[in-house]
Scaffold this motif. Sequence first.
Motif, PDB file in Angstrom:
ATOM      1  N   SER A  20      15.106  -8.871 -14.490  1.00 23.43           N
ATOM      2  CA  SER A  20      16.245  -9.772 -14.276  1.00 23.43           C
ATOM      3  C   SER A  20      15.828 -11.227 -14.465  1.00 23.43           C
ATOM      4  O   SER A  20      16.575 -12.037 -15.012  1.00 23.43           O
ATOM      5  N   LYS A  25      20.958 -11.651 -17.013  1.00 26.94           N
ATOM      6  CA  LYS A  25      21.946 -12.724 -17.092  1.00 26.94           C
ATOM      7  C   LYS A  25      21.430 -13.919 -16.285  1.00 26.94           C
ATOM      8  O   LYS A  25      20.894 -13.752 -15.192  1.00 26.94           O
ATOM      9  N   ASN A  26      21.592 -15.122 -16.829  1.00 28.81           N
ATOM     10  CA  ASN A  26      21.087 -16.354 -16.210  1.00 28.81           C
ATOM     11  C   ASN A  26      19.581 -16.286 -15.990  1.00 28.81           C
ATOM     12  O   ASN A  26      19.066 -16.621 -14.927  1.00 28.81           O
ATOM     13  N   ASN A  27      18.854 -15.884 -17.036  1.00 29.74           N
ATOM     14  CA  ASN A  27      17.412 -15.742 -16.922  1.00 29.74           C
ATOM     15  C   ASN A  27      16.720 -17.095 -16.980  1.00 29.74           C
ATOM     16  O   ASN A  27      17.352 -18.146 -17.023  1.00 29.74           O
ATOM     17  N   TYR A  29      15.034 -18.496 -19.328  1.00 33.36           N
ATOM     18  CA  TYR A  29      15.257 -19.232 -20.578  1.00 33.36           C
ATOM     19  C   TYR A  29      16.594 -19.969 -20.548  1.00 33.36           C
ATOM     20  O   TYR A  29      16.691 -21.108 -21.012  1.00 33.36           O
ATOM     21  N   ASP A  30      17.609 -19.318 -20.006  1.00 35.99           N
ATOM     22  CA  ASP A  30      18.906 -19.982 -19.843  1.00 35.99           C
ATOM     23  C   ASP A  30      18.783 -21.174 -18.906  1.00 35.99           C
ATOM     24  O   ASP A  30      19.361 -22.234 -19.144  1.00 35.99           O
ATOM     25  N   TYR A  31      18.006 -21.018 -17.853  1.00 43.20           N
ATOM     26  CA  TYR A  31      17.804 -22.100 -16.895  1.00 43.20           C
ATOM     27  C   TYR A  31      17.126 -23.290 -17.565  1.00 43.20           C
ATOM     28  O   TYR A  31      17.553 -24.431 -17.403  1.00 43.20           O
ATOM     29  N   GLN A  32      16.067 -23.045 -18.326  1.00 40.30           N
ATOM     30  CA  GLN A  32      15.362 -24.126 -19.002  1.00 40.30           C
ATOM     31  C   GLN A  32      16.259 -24.819 -20.020  1.00 40.30           C
ATOM     32  O   GLN A  32      16.224 -26.043 -20.168  1.00 40.30           O
ATOM     33  N   GLU A  33      17.061 -24.054 -20.722  1.00 43.64           N
ATOM     34  CA  GLU A  33      17.999 -24.636 -21.692  1.00 43.64           C
ATOM     35  C   GLU A  33      19.033 -25.512 -20.983  1.00 43.64           C
ATOM     36  O   GLU A  33      19.347 -26.614 -21.442  1.00 43.64           O
ATOM     37  N   ASN A  34      19.538 -25.035 -19.853  1.00 43.29           N
ATOM     38  CA  ASN A  34      20.518 -25.818 -19.102  1.00 43.29           C
ATOM     39  C   ASN A  34      19.906 -27.085 -18.518  1.00 43.29           C
ATOM     40  O   ASN A  34      20.566 -28.123 -18.453  1.00 43.29           O
TER      41      ASN A  34
END
Length: 96
Positions: A20, A25-27, A29-34
């Motif tokens: 997870s 979802k919301n891994n 990589y998504d956090y770093q991009e955001n």
Amino acid sequence: MIRWKIPFLLLLVLGYLQYSLWYGKNNIYDYQENVQILQNLHRENDMLKARNEQMFAEVDDLQKGYEAIEERARNHLGMVKANEYFYRIIIDSKAK
């Protein structure tokens, strides 16, 4: 028999949590991009704030004094005062 079930169950839970974290979802990589998008938006917002402050200062200067109005008239409209001469020096680029 119960000795191997608890460690196996804990290992399964750890595997699920790791999956997870990295691929769900919301891994991560998504956090770093955001975070990167947020930093860019903060930077853009700071630039817009500085531009707005400059514009407000210019409006305030135009409302309070004639120096700014005179400067604009001279620079943008080419106006001169009475008894004042305007000289334009044109450098011929072909004469070099």
